[in-house]
Design an enzyme around this catalytic site. Structure first.
Site, PDB file in Angstrom:
ATOM      1  N   LEU A  24     -37.836   3.686  36.062  1.00 53.13           N
ATOM      2  CA  LEU A  24     -37.474   2.268  36.139  1.00 53.13           C
ATOM      3  C   LEU A  24     -37.698   1.611  34.782  1.00 53.13           C
ATOM      4  O   LEU A  24     -38.707   1.868  34.124  1.00 53.13           O
ATOM      5  CB  LEU A  24     -38.368   1.565  37.167  1.00 53.13           C
ATOM      6  CG  LEU A  24     -38.320   2.118  38.590  1.00 53.13           C
ATOM      7  CD1 LEU A  24     -39.451   1.513  39.434  1.00 53.13           C
ATOM      8  CD2 LEU A  24     -36.964   1.808  39.208  1.00 53.13           C
ATOM      9  N   ASP A  66     -41.502   8.198  36.760  1.00 47.72           N
ATOM     10  CA  ASP A  66     -42.479   7.220  36.267  1.00 47.72           C
ATOM     11  C   ASP A  66     -43.927   7.675  36.488  1.00 47.72           C
ATOM     12  O   ASP A  66     -44.864   6.915  36.222  1.00 47.72           O
ATOM     13  CB  ASP A  66     -42.288   5.878  36.992  1.00 47.72           C
ATOM     14  CG  ASP A  66     -41.102   5.097  36.447  1.00 47.72           C
ATOM     15  OD1 ASP A  66     -40.972   5.000  35.212  1.00 47.72           O
ATOM     16  OD2 ASP A  66     -40.311   4.575  37.266  1.00 47.72           O
ATOM     17  N   GLU A  71     -51.655   5.059  35.907  1.00 47.79           N
ATOM     18  CA  GLU A  71     -52.541   3.940  36.262  1.00 47.79           C
ATOM     19  C   GLU A  71     -52.077   3.219  37.530  1.00 47.79           C
ATOM     20  O   GLU A  71     -52.896   2.646  38.251  1.00 47.79           O
ATOM     21  CB  GLU A  71     -52.562   2.946  35.101  1.00 47.79           C
ATOM     22  CG  GLU A  71     -53.238   1.638  35.448  1.00 47.79           C
ATOM     23  CD  GLU A  71     -53.220   0.656  34.303  1.00 47.79           C
ATOM     24  OE1 GLU A  71     -54.282   0.436  33.734  1.00 47.79           O
ATOM     25  OE2 GLU A  71     -52.155   0.108  33.975  1.00 47.79           O
ATOM     26  N   ASP A  72     -50.769   3.245  37.778  1.00 46.36           N
ATOM     27  CA  ASP A  72     -50.267   2.469  38.915  1.00 46.36           C
ATOM     28  C   ASP A  72     -50.587   3.093  40.266  1.00 46.36           C
ATOM     29  O   ASP A  72     -50.551   2.415  41.286  1.00 46.36           O
ATOM     30  CB  ASP A  72     -48.763   2.253  38.770  1.00 46.36           C
ATOM     31  CG  ASP A  72     -48.463   1.376  37.572  1.00 46.36           C
ATOM     32  OD1 ASP A  72     -49.216   0.408  37.362  1.00 46.36           O
ATOM     33  OD2 ASP A  72     -47.496   1.668  36.839  1.00 46.36           O
ATOM     34  N   ARG A  91     -41.579   5.069  43.549  1.00 49.73           N
ATOM     35  CA  ARG A  91     -42.854   5.566  43.031  1.00 49.73           C
ATOM     36  C   ARG A  91     -43.872   5.887  44.134  1.00 49.73           C
ATOM     37  O   ARG A  91     -44.961   6.366  43.846  1.00 49.73           O
ATOM     38  CB  ARG A  91     -43.457   4.550  42.037  1.00 49.73           C
ATOM     39  CG  ARG A  91     -42.533   4.250  40.858  1.00 49.73           C
ATOM     40  CD  ARG A  91     -43.274   3.584  39.713  1.00 49.73           C
ATOM     41  NE  ARG A  91     -44.376   4.417  39.239  1.00 49.73           N
ATOM     42  CZ  ARG A  91     -45.271   4.037  38.332  1.00 49.73           C
ATOM     43  NH1 ARG A  91     -45.181   2.832  37.798  1.00 49.73           N
ATOM     44  NH2 ARG A  91     -46.252   4.843  37.963  1.00 49.73           N
ATOM     45  N   ARG A 136     -44.651  -6.083  42.181  1.00 51.08           N
ATOM     46  CA  ARG A 136     -45.117  -4.790  42.697  1.00 51.08           C
ATOM     47  C   ARG A 136     -46.295  -4.929  43.671  1.00 51.08           C
ATOM     48  O   ARG A 136     -46.491  -4.077  44.532  1.00 51.08           O
ATOM     49  CB  ARG A 136     -45.534  -3.885  41.537  1.00 51.08           C
ATOM     50  CG  ARG A 136     -44.427  -3.603  40.534  1.00 51.08           C
ATOM     51  CD  ARG A 136     -43.363  -2.685  41.105  1.00 51.08           C
ATOM     52  NE  ARG A 136     -42.266  -2.483  40.160  1.00 51.08           N
ATOM     53  CZ  ARG A 136     -42.252  -1.539  39.232  1.00 51.08           C
ATOM     54  NH1 ARG A 136     -43.263  -0.714  39.100  1.00 51.08           N
ATOM     55  NH2 ARG A 136     -41.211  -1.423  38.428  1.00 51.08           N
ATOM     56  N   HIS A 166     -46.476  -6.502  35.339  1.00 45.82           N
ATOM     57  CA  HIS A 166     -47.823  -6.395  35.904  1.00 45.82           C
ATOM     58  C   HIS A 166     -48.762  -7.408  35.243  1.00 45.82           C
ATOM     59  O   HIS A 166     -48.508  -7.850  34.126  1.00 45.82           O
ATOM     60  CB  HIS A 166     -48.404  -5.009  35.610  1.00 45.82           C
ATOM     61  CG  HIS A 166     -47.790  -3.886  36.382  1.00 45.82           C
ATOM     62  ND1 HIS A 166     -47.320  -2.735  35.779  1.00 45.82           N
ATOM     63  CD2 HIS A 166     -47.585  -3.720  37.711  1.00 45.82           C
ATOM     64  CE1 HIS A 166     -46.851  -1.907  36.707  1.00 45.82           C
ATOM     65  NE2 HIS A 166     -46.989  -2.485  37.885  1.00 45.82           N
ATOM     66  N   CYS A 253     -51.237   1.937  31.088  1.00 47.75           N
ATOM     67  CA  CYS A 253     -50.570   2.651  32.201  1.00 47.75           C
ATOM     68  C   CYS A 253     -50.743   4.143  32.155  1.00 47.75           C
ATOM     69  O   CYS A 253     -50.525   4.817  33.152  1.00 47.75           O
ATOM     70  CB  CYS A 253     -49.065   2.445  32.235  1.00 47.75           C
ATOM     71  SG  CYS A 253     -48.388   1.240  31.226  1.00 47.75           S
TER      72      CYS A 253
END
Ligand code: CIR
Length: 258
Positions: A24, A66, A71-72, A91, A136, A166, A253
């Site tokens: 993305l 991704d 980190e996400d 994701r 998100r 973010h 990230c």
């Protein structure tokens, strides 16, 4: 409330896959060059190791372009490893291999539907968790994470992110109670008790800086911001992030740190 500085001993990263360009992005900066992306990623891992962290490198996750923005997919606190439910449907499947990687380190918790949460929306600074409400991370996801950190005695605050990816695209810790802000984000009520360095327009991307045990990692190419960070009298390391930036990614990230 604990006010000791956070000390990191360990990091988990994930190798970018050859499908990285399929991730993305809103950057409009073209496709990443895969070999350059691998070099930039390797330099990042090397920088963490030089700072004394033990770094585990997970293999790329085919089908999840991704996933190296690891980190996400999780939030690691001193007490728990919280596996997230990423806000982008593409994701969501990144989390299963993260569970296995974190299980030996902390008791696991999970963000459950209908909550969504990306780790890029979670900032721990000055003894408090700030949780961004973004495209998100929804209110339910923030509330679930807030309840988990509160159960371990940590205060938390939710912060509307507005347009942009973010929370940590706009604000990051520079250690202690000092924060770096992208211009326009510094007036938020949530951060009123914090010291602030506000970046110049055009340098927004450099707000995504990574404080590791008293050293600041920042993206290369922002001399004005570098000068502002130099006033903190911390060692500063500049890292090339051009290829991650094409995919809306930055320094925070790329790792889970704990
Ligand atoms: C995404 O849009 O999800 C990725 N292309 C970039 C994620 C960056 N993550 C972060 O800043 N924590």
């Amino acid at each position: 409330m604990s006010m000791e500085p956070v000390i990191f001993h360990k990091a988990i990263v994930r190798a970018p896959g050859p499908d990285a360009a399929a991730g993305l992005t809103t950057a409009g900066m073209g496709s990443p060059d895969y070999s350059r992306l691998l070099l930039q990623h390797a330099a990042y891992v090397e920088a963490l190791r030089r700072l004394g962290l033990e770094v585990d490198v997970l293999p790329a996750a085919p089908g999840y372009p991704d996933a190296y923005f690891i980190e996400d997919a999780a939030v690691v606190t001193p007490e728990f490893a919280i596996v997230t439910r990423p806000g982008a449907p593409s994701r969501r499947g990144e989390t299963s291999s993260i569970e296995a990687a974190l299980a030996g380190h902390r008791p696991l918790r999970r963000i459950e539907p209908p909550g969504t949460l990306d780790g890029g929306d979670v900032l721990f600074a000055g003894g408090r968790f700030f949780i961004g409400l973004s495209e998100r991370t929804n209110a339910d996801g923030a509330r679930q994470l807030g309840a988990i950190v509160a159960s371990a005695g940590h205060p938390w605050t939710s912060v509307p992110v507005g347009s942009g990816l973010h929370l940590k695209s706009f604000v990051n810790t520079l250690g202690g109670r000092t924060l770096a802000f992208a211009p326009g984000f510094e007036d938020g009520e949530a951060f009123r008790d914090y010291d602030r360095i506000v970046l110049d327009p055009g340098d927004e991307y450099a707000a995504n800086t990574l404080w590791i045990n008293g050293t600041l990692l920042m993206p290369a190419g922002f001399p004005g911001t570098r000068e502002k960070y130099a006033r903190l009298e911390l060692p500063v390391i500049e890292l090339e992030t051009s290829e991650m930036r094409k995919m809306d990614g930055g320094l925070t990230c790329l790792s889970l740190r704990f």
